[in-house]
Design an enzyme around this catalytic site. Structure first.
Site, mmCIF file in Angstrom:
data_model
loop_
_atom_site.group_PDB
_atom_site.id
_atom_site.type_symbol
_atom_site.label_atom_id
_atom_site.label_comp_id
_atom_site.label_asym_id
_atom_site.label_seq_id
_atom_site.Cartn_x
_atom_site.Cartn_y
_atom_site.Cartn_z
ATOM 1 N N HIS A 271 7.142 9.870 -0.093
ATOM 2 C CA HIS A 271 6.467 11.177 -0.077
ATOM 3 C C HIS A 271 7.452 12.338 -0.254
ATOM 4 C CE1 HIS A 271 2.773 9.167 0.846
ATOM 5 N NE2 HIS A 271 3.173 8.792 2.037
ATOM 6 N N ASP A 322 0.042 3.514 -2.710
ATOM 7 C CA ASP A 322 -0.074 3.836 -1.295
ATOM 8 C C ASP A 322 -1.425 3.453 -0.682
ATOM 9 O OD1 ASP A 322 0.313 4.887 1.227
ATOM 10 O OD2 ASP A 322 0.686 6.933 0.607
HETATM 11 ZN ZN ZN Z 1 2.375 4.895 3.198
#
Ligand code: ZN
Length: 448
Positions: A271, A322
């Site tokens: 991220h 994800d």
């Molecule tokens: Zn994750």
């Protein structure tokens, strides 16, 4: 195309990592590897399998939580934020057992294969039973996930994740009890027993600075370093995570991990949507990678990560599906550029070939398959052929083929997928299982 994979492959077009695709490329295989690559072969030799369309290296999905596939649709109703989404995710996490997870993960990985993903980095933290009860084999769930990837025909790196706390200075509770080994030592002891296979490798992960204290993070990093394993962590996904970290330790999550010796060229920060100013230099100078997961970050209202600033700081990017909100690496790749355009008012920060590299070689390097993601001698024979006859890509000329592919291609354009010289998907069909039926069966095993 034959299923044996021993015949040479003649590609009408192939992407060899440059700005443009090459026409007429002959690929010879040796077992699970590419033996030779010859360009300028105008017509298929008589002994070759002919691949019309554009052949690219298989995608490496560098960040996945397979069980989140069961959340698709369920979390799209009502208002809320990341933390509201997380409550729904915990409901699913509480309901899964090794048998249902095997079915769900197998089907999810089959969906990935159909989308051209040939290797996945599974950030695995669902270790134990309900309430934290220990299975007789403490790696029962992780081994089921590895077996699921094998059944679906793709490579996996099980990034076994250390998860100890429910938040900074908070004990785990509810679903989190399943995630925790209690200590970094107990985590290491369990992980020590995991075994790699021909298409399975092992790596480590620190869930986040919320779930792992600095001392334990340092131990996990040392354990991974001794084994030269890839090491991943969720970092600065949420502003609240940064605030908690700063309140407790007086610094950003990235700087805290740097202090503990976590950052290295084997480290991938997942991220980095909200890094502090000083974090860019730390990530770049330590040779770290950042895994962006744009379809998840937008789905969870996380924000837009500073992809361009990261690459300017020398950080290599990779991409992950994800939360499996969608499984489409073309969408992940273009979202890096397109989401940033909305914020910056500037177009063209990331050329198409750079985005495609992030989705292929960049991901392979991140999850410990550095020999994948490239069509070259010695590279893994993990190949994806995209059809160019469909409506989305029809008329794409050779000059702008890679741009067309990245900015308009879709998982549904994938025709053939080869993993280690073995054909797993042919003509858009998984050769081993009915992924859609398996997904429906797996999700029906879970509470509504
Ligand atoms: Zn994750």
């Amino acid at each position: 195309m034959s299923e044996g994979g021993a015949a040479p492959l003649w590609c009408e077009l192939a992407w060899l990592g440059e700005e443009r695709a090459e026409a007429g490329v002959l690929i010879e295989l040796n077992g699970d590897r590419i033996a030779s690559v010859t360009t300028g072969v105008a017509a298929p030799p008589a002994n070759a399998d002919s691949l019309p369309g554009l052949t690219i290296p298989g995608f490496a999905n560098a960040h996945s939580h397979a069980f989140h596939r069961a959340l698709r649709g369920r979390t799209q109703a009502g208002r809320g934020d990341f933390w509201a989404w997380r409550r729904r995710m915990y409901e699913v996490a509480e309901a899964i057992d090794p048998e249902s997870y095997l079915v769900l993960a197998r089907a999810t990985f089959a969906e990935m294969a159909l989308a051209g993903i040939t290797a996945v980095g599974e950030f695995h933290y669902l270790h134990h039973g309900p309430g934290g009860a220990r299975y007789e084999n403490p790696n029962e769930v992780g081994e089921a996930v590895i077996a699921a990837a094998g059944d679906a025909g793709i490579r996996i790196t099980l990034l076994d994740t250390c998860y100890l706390h429910g938040g900074i200075d908070r004990e785990p509770e509810g679903a989190q009890l399943r995630f925790s080994d209690g200590s970094a030592e107990a985590w290491a002891e369990r992980v020590e027993a995991l075994r790699p296979g021909p298409r399975a490798r092992i790596g480590a992960a620190i869930h986040s600075v919320r779930a792992v204290d600095p001392e334990s993070a340092e131990r996990v990093a040392a354990f991974a370093a001794e084994r030269s394993w890839p090491l991943h962590a969720h970092v600065s996904e949420q502003p609240a995570e940064n605030e908690d970290c700063r309140a407790a330790y007086g610094t950003s999550p990235t700087a805290l991990l740097a202090d503990g010796g976590v950052l290295s060229e084997r480290f991938t920060a997942v991220h980095e949507t909200h890094p502090a100013d000083g974090d860019f230099g730390l990530l770049g100078s330590n040779g770290c990678r950042v895994c962006l997961c744009p379809t998840t970050e937008r789905d969870l209202a996380d924000g837009v990560g500073p992809a361009r600033r990261l690459t300017e700081a020398g950080v290599n990017l990779c991409l992950g599906t994800d939360s499996q909100a969608v499984i489409d690496m073309f969408e992940e790749a273009r979202a890096v550029e397109l989401d940033e355009r909305l914020e910056s008012g500037v177009r063209g920060g990331h050329p198409a070939a750079e985005l495609l590299r992030a989705a292929t070689a960049g991901g392979g390097e991140s999850i410990g398959w550095p020999e994948g993601g490239r069509i070259e001698p010695g590279g893994l024979a993990d190949l994806v052929t995209v059809g160019l006859a469909g409506v989305r890509l029809a008329g794409a000329g050779p000059e702008h083929l890679i741009e067309s592919l990245v900015f308009a291609g879709a998982a549904g354009d994938v025709r053939h997928v080869m993993v280690g010289g073995e054909l797993v998907v042919r003509d858009g069909m998984h050769l081993r299982l009915d992924a859609a039926a398996e997904l429906a069966r797996a999700i029906a095993m879970l509470p509504a």
